[in-house]
Design an enzyme around this catalytic site. Structure first.
Site, PDB file in Angstrom:
ATOM      1  N   ARG A  49       1.081  -1.645   0.129  1.00  0.00           N
ATOM      2  CA  ARG A  49      -0.112   0.178  -0.178  1.00  0.00           C
ATOM      3  C   ARG A  49       0.715   1.160  -0.007  1.00  0.00           C
ATOM      4  NH1 ARG A  49      -5.168  -1.299   3.638  1.00  0.00           N
ATOM      5  NH2 ARG A  49      -6.445  -3.233   2.581  1.00  0.00           N
ATOM      6  N   ASP A 157     -15.195   9.219   9.949  1.00  0.00           N
ATOM      7  CA  ASP A 157     -14.391   8.290  10.025  1.00  0.00           C
ATOM      8  C   ASP A 157     -13.219   9.233   9.917  1.00  0.00           C
ATOM      9  OD1 ASP A 157     -14.368   5.074   8.245  1.00  0.00           O
ATOM     10  OD2 ASP A 157     -12.795   6.250   8.007  1.00  0.00           O
TER      11      ASP A 157
END
Ligand SMILES: C[S@@+](CC[C@H](N)C(=O)[O-])C[C@H]1O[C@@H](n2cnc3c(N)ncnc32)[C@H](O)[C@@H]1O
Length: 286
Positions: A49, A157
């Protein structure tokens, strides 16, 4: 091949060198900023990632990337956290929770003629919005005159990118494929996005939800009391101490009888005594 042979092989075939020091420095930062504990097994995931970030930024090494992360403006930290978090979600995921909301929370309120027409729900770790929209659909379906009630869903979030998607409320057709057709027709408008069929949620759902960026590691800005908290599939990577602190603070926002929903593999066992288990990953504030 043994694990260490595999590791050596991975090292040799990598585009960027990735040392133990790089991995440990990055996972310390992840823990500090998100509460997420990355085990040794997550090394390849982190490499995969974050090497995307190196490419995007035209960097040659993880060392350069680490230097960028510690720069004063802290801009890359946001991208870094976005890259590490897992955002998997879907509409009506773990559907028994929405059935519980309908039957055990909303229906009694509707049937109580003198009850307060007020509801506060928090989706903590809402990802791209499917969870709060599922709640909003459940509310619209169960409370016919919901517009005259005082209902607010707060959807938060850490990841700014998924949060933006939730706010927009535009979904590709595969996201709504498994939804009951009647529901899809009632709550979505067909449109196109990048030449593909897409579905836009209707304003009557959006009116119920406020999306806000919030890191659960930081103090909560809201006061409560909250009738229900959805914190599902978020704390799975947090260690027990981090979970204890988080649920201790959530408990302060809820009155006895209020409800907390966790994800299918999460539990408050040895984490909190402020809640008692009343259903499948459903807890009541004691
Ligand atoms: C797997 S998704 C779960 C989404 C949804 N709750 C569900 O169950 O379908 C986990 C979400 O938690 C968010 N998250 C992880 N750590 C967080 C933190 N420290 N603060 C706020 N959100 C966090 C991630 O960004 C991600 O969107």
């Amino acid at each position: 091949m043994t694990v260490s042979q595999l590791d050596n092989f991975a090292q040799k075939t990598r585009e960027f060198a990735f040392s133990d020091e790089d991995f440990n420095a990055l996972r310390t930062l992840v823990k500090e900023h998100t509460g997420i504990h990355l085990s040794d097994q997550k090394r390849e995931l982190v490499y995969g990632r974050i090497s995307r970030r190196l490419r995007a930024l035209n960097l040659d090494s993880f060392l350069e990337y680490r230097a960028l992360l510690t720069e004063a403006n802290g801009k890359e930290i946001v991208e870094f956290c976005n890259a590490i978090t897992t955002n998997l979600t879907s509409f009506f995921r773990e559907s028994h929770h929405f059935e519980y909301v309908r039957d055990q929370i909303l229906a009694p309120l509707v049937n109580d003629a003198r009850g307060a027409r007020r509801l506060r729900i928090w989706c903590a770790g809402c990802s791209s919005g499917e969870e709060p929209y599922s709640l909003a659909m459940t509310i619209r379906e169960t409370i016919p005159d919901a517009s005259r009630w005082d209902i607010k869903i707060l959807a938060t979030d850490l990841d700014s990118e998924v949060l933006g998607r939730g706010q927009r409320g535009l979904y590709t057709s595969d996201r709504v494929r498994d939804m009951q057709a009647a529901r899809r027709e009632r709550f979505f408008r067909q449109t196109t996005h990048n030449g593909q069929l897409a579905y836009q949620v209707t304003p009557d759902l959006q009116q119920l939800i406020t999306f806000k960026q919030l890191n659960l590691m930081n103090p909560f800005p809201m006061k409560g009391p909250l009738d229900a908290i959805f914190c599902r599939n978020v704390v799975i990577y947090f260690d027990k101490d981090t979970q204890r602190d988080l649920f201790g603070r959530m408990a302060q926002l809820q009155r006895p009888g209020a409800v907390l929903f966790l994800g299918h593999s999460e539990s408050l066992f040895k984490v909190s005594t402020d809640y008692s288990l009343i259903g499948k990953t459903i807890y009541r504030r004691v």
